[in-house]
Design a protein around this motif. Structure first.
Motif, PDB file in Angstrom:
ATOM      1  N   LEU A 205       0.869  -1.116   0.040  1.00 30.26           N
ATOM      2  CA  LEU A 205       0.001  -0.105  -0.105  1.00 30.26           C
ATOM      3  C   LEU A 205       1.046   1.236  -0.133  1.00 30.26           C
ATOM      4  CD1 LEU A 205      -2.368  -1.127   2.736  1.00 30.26           C
ATOM      5  CD2 LEU A 205      -2.788  -1.405   0.476  1.00 30.26           C
ATOM      6  N   THR A 206       0.567   2.301  -0.619  1.00 23.58           N
ATOM      7  CA  THR A 206       1.277   3.445  -0.629  1.00 23.58           C
ATOM      8  C   THR A 206       0.970   4.103   0.529  1.00 23.58           C
ATOM      9  OG1 THR A 206      -0.803   4.778  -1.518  1.00 23.58           O
ATOM     10  CG2 THR A 206       0.787   3.863  -3.213  1.00 23.58           C
ATOM     11  N   LEU A 207       1.703   5.277   1.069  1.00 24.33           N
ATOM     12  CA  LEU A 207       1.316   6.111   2.257  1.00 24.33           C
ATOM     13  C   LEU A 207      -0.049   6.372   2.432  1.00 24.33           C
ATOM     14  CD1 LEU A 207       2.616   6.566   4.954  1.00 24.33           C
ATOM     15  CD2 LEU A 207       3.588   8.668   3.824  1.00 24.33           C
ATOM     16  N   ASP A 208      -0.395   6.978   1.418  1.00 26.67           N
ATOM     17  CA  ASP A 208      -1.942   7.444   1.356  1.00 26.67           C
ATOM     18  C   ASP A 208      -2.935   6.559   1.417  1.00 26.67           C
ATOM     19  OD1 ASP A 208      -0.642  10.055   0.805  1.00 26.67           O
ATOM     20  OD2 ASP A 208      -1.330  10.107  -1.250  1.00 26.67           O
ATOM     21  N   GLN A 209      -2.603   5.437   0.903  1.00 25.92           N
ATOM     22  CA  GLN A 209      -3.585   4.175   0.961  1.00 25.92           C
ATOM     23  C   GLN A 209      -3.507   3.838   2.408  1.00 25.92           C
ATOM     24  OE1 GLN A 209      -2.192   1.723  -2.398  1.00 25.92           O
ATOM     25  NE2 GLN A 209      -4.185   1.758  -3.176  1.00 25.92           N
ATOM     26  N   ALA A 210      -2.508   3.533   2.968  1.00 24.89           N
ATOM     27  CA  ALA A 210      -2.417   3.025   4.384  1.00 24.89           C
ATOM     28  C   ALA A 210      -3.126   4.040   5.377  1.00 24.89           C
ATOM     29  CB  ALA A 210      -0.835   2.954   4.623  1.00 24.89           C
ATOM     30  N   ALA A 211      -2.593   5.486   5.099  1.00 22.40           N
ATOM     31  CA  ALA A 211      -3.387   6.423   6.023  1.00 22.40           C
ATOM     32  C   ALA A 211      -4.932   6.479   6.054  1.00 22.40           C
ATOM     33  CB  ALA A 211      -3.187   7.820   5.575  1.00 22.40           C
ATOM     34  N   THR A 212      -5.374   6.235   4.750  1.00 22.10           N
ATOM     35  CA  THR A 212      -6.930   5.857   4.687  1.00 22.10           C
ATOM     36  C   THR A 212      -7.478   4.729   5.292  1.00 22.10           C
ATOM     37  OG1 THR A 212      -7.085   6.950   2.218  1.00 22.10           O
ATOM     38  CG2 THR A 212      -8.737   5.499   2.898  1.00 22.10           C
ATOM     39  N   LEU A 213      -6.864   3.686   5.240  1.00 21.78           N
ATOM     40  CA  LEU A 213      -7.221   2.346   5.918  1.00 21.78           C
ATOM     41  C   LEU A 213      -7.007   2.400   7.351  1.00 21.78           C
ATOM     42  CD1 LEU A 213      -5.764  -0.531   3.730  1.00 21.78           C
ATOM     43  CD2 LEU A 213      -8.057   0.314   3.802  1.00 21.78           C
ATOM     44  N   VAL A 214      -5.936   3.129   7.947  1.00 25.61           N
ATOM     45  CA  VAL A 214      -5.822   3.381   9.231  1.00 25.61           C
ATOM     46  C   VAL A 214      -6.398   4.472  10.026  1.00 25.61           C
ATOM     47  CG1 VAL A 214      -3.964   3.898  11.204  1.00 25.61           C
ATOM     48  CG2 VAL A 214      -3.527   2.331   9.125  1.00 25.61           C
ATOM     49  N   GLY A 215      -7.098   5.306   9.156  1.00 29.77           N
ATOM     50  CA  GLY A 215      -7.947   6.187   9.598  1.00 29.77           C
ATOM     51  C   GLY A 215      -7.315   7.509  10.068  1.00 29.77           C
ATOM     52  N   GLN A 216      -5.976   7.772   9.408  1.00 34.73           N
ATOM     53  CA  GLN A 216      -5.172   8.793   9.809  1.00 34.73           C
ATOM     54  C   GLN A 216      -5.055   9.705   8.829  1.00 34.73           C
ATOM     55  OE1 GLN A 216      -3.808   9.278  13.012  1.00 34.73           O
ATOM     56  NE2 GLN A 216      -4.744   7.433  13.686  1.00 34.73           N
ATOM     57  N   PRO A 217      -4.591  11.160   8.869  1.00 34.54           N
ATOM     58  CA  PRO A 217      -4.084  12.223   7.954  1.00 34.54           C
ATOM     59  C   PRO A 217      -3.034  11.832   7.262  1.00 34.54           C
ATOM     60  CG  PRO A 217      -3.769  12.794  10.193  1.00 34.54           C
ATOM     61  CD  PRO A 217      -4.075  11.568  10.445  1.00 34.54           C
ATOM     62  N   VAL A 218      -2.990  12.145   5.788  1.00 34.54           N
ATOM     63  CA  VAL A 218      -2.109  11.521   4.986  1.00 34.54           C
ATOM     64  C   VAL A 218      -0.749  12.079   5.371  1.00 34.54           C
ATOM     65  CG1 VAL A 218      -3.629  11.686   2.826  1.00 34.54           C
ATOM     66  CG2 VAL A 218      -2.350  13.659   3.582  1.00 34.54           C
ATOM     67  N   ASP A 219      -0.487  12.815   6.367  1.00 28.07           N
ATOM     68  CA  ASP A 219       1.058  13.033   6.774  1.00 28.07           C
ATOM     69  C   ASP A 219       1.391  12.180   7.846  1.00 28.07           C
ATOM     70  OD1 ASP A 219      -0.627  14.075   8.644  1.00 28.07           O
ATOM     71  OD2 ASP A 219       0.354  15.919   9.060  1.00 28.07           O
ATOM     72  N   PHE A 220       0.672  11.251   7.938  1.00 29.52           N
ATOM     73  CA  PHE A 220       1.135  10.180   9.353  1.00 29.52           C
ATOM     74  C   PHE A 220       2.291   9.250   8.485  1.00 29.52           C
ATOM     75  CE2 PHE A 220      -0.616   6.171   7.413  1.00 29.52           C
ATOM     76  CZ  PHE A 220      -0.350   5.287   8.448  1.00 29.52           C
ATOM     77  N   SER A 221       2.973   8.299   9.509  1.00 35.12           N
ATOM     78  CA  SER A 221       3.597   7.526   8.874  1.00 35.12           C
ATOM     79  C   SER A 221       3.920   6.189   9.851  1.00 35.12           C
ATOM     80  CB  SER A 221       5.115   8.154   8.746  1.00 35.12           C
ATOM     81  OG  SER A 221       5.621   8.364  10.053  1.00 35.12           O
TER      82      SER A 221
END
Length: 121
Positions: A65-81
């Motif tokens: 998953l790209t970072l943006d996809q991961a953020a979507t699935l985890v329910g976090q803003p796109v700047d999370f890591s």
């Protein structure tokens, strides 16, 4: 003399990215309808990359998953890591619909799932 279009240039760049991903990371690009829907929590994303590297147990076959996809699935803003993914991140250039070619990181679905479980408590 053949005319080169913007679509030709984009298609060539995507082919180069896919070849590089395979040669350097054993990551394959999932095209067309060959991907899977990857649900987690109340969100889902479409599989675009898959890991075929051997991590010691044969080919992985896990969605990436790209970072943006991961953020979507985890329910976090796109700047999370992801702090410490077990499988490590893979740096890739991907084509973003809004911003064009962007450098991102790919994460194994198992690492994203683990991050989701931590966020749920």
């Amino acid at each position: 003399m053949a005319t080169i279009t913007l679509n030709d240039l984009i298609e060539n760049r995507l082919s180069e990215i896919a070849e590089d991903a395979w040669e350097n990371h054993r990551v394959i690009n999932i095209t067309g309808d060959n991907g899977r829907v990857l649900p987690l929590g109340t969100a889902s994303v479409w599989e675009r990359w898959r890991c075929e590297a051997d991590h010691g147990f044969g080919p992985c076959h896990e969605p990436l998953l790209t970072l943006d996809q991961a953020a979507t699935l985890v329910g976090q803003p796109v700047d999370f890591s992801l702090v410490a993914p077990a499988m490590g991140a893979i740096e890739m250039t991907v084509l973003d619909q809004e911003f064009g070619f962007q450098l991102t990181e790919l994460y194994h679905l198992s690492d994203v799932t683990q991050e989701y479980r931590k966020a749920q408590g």
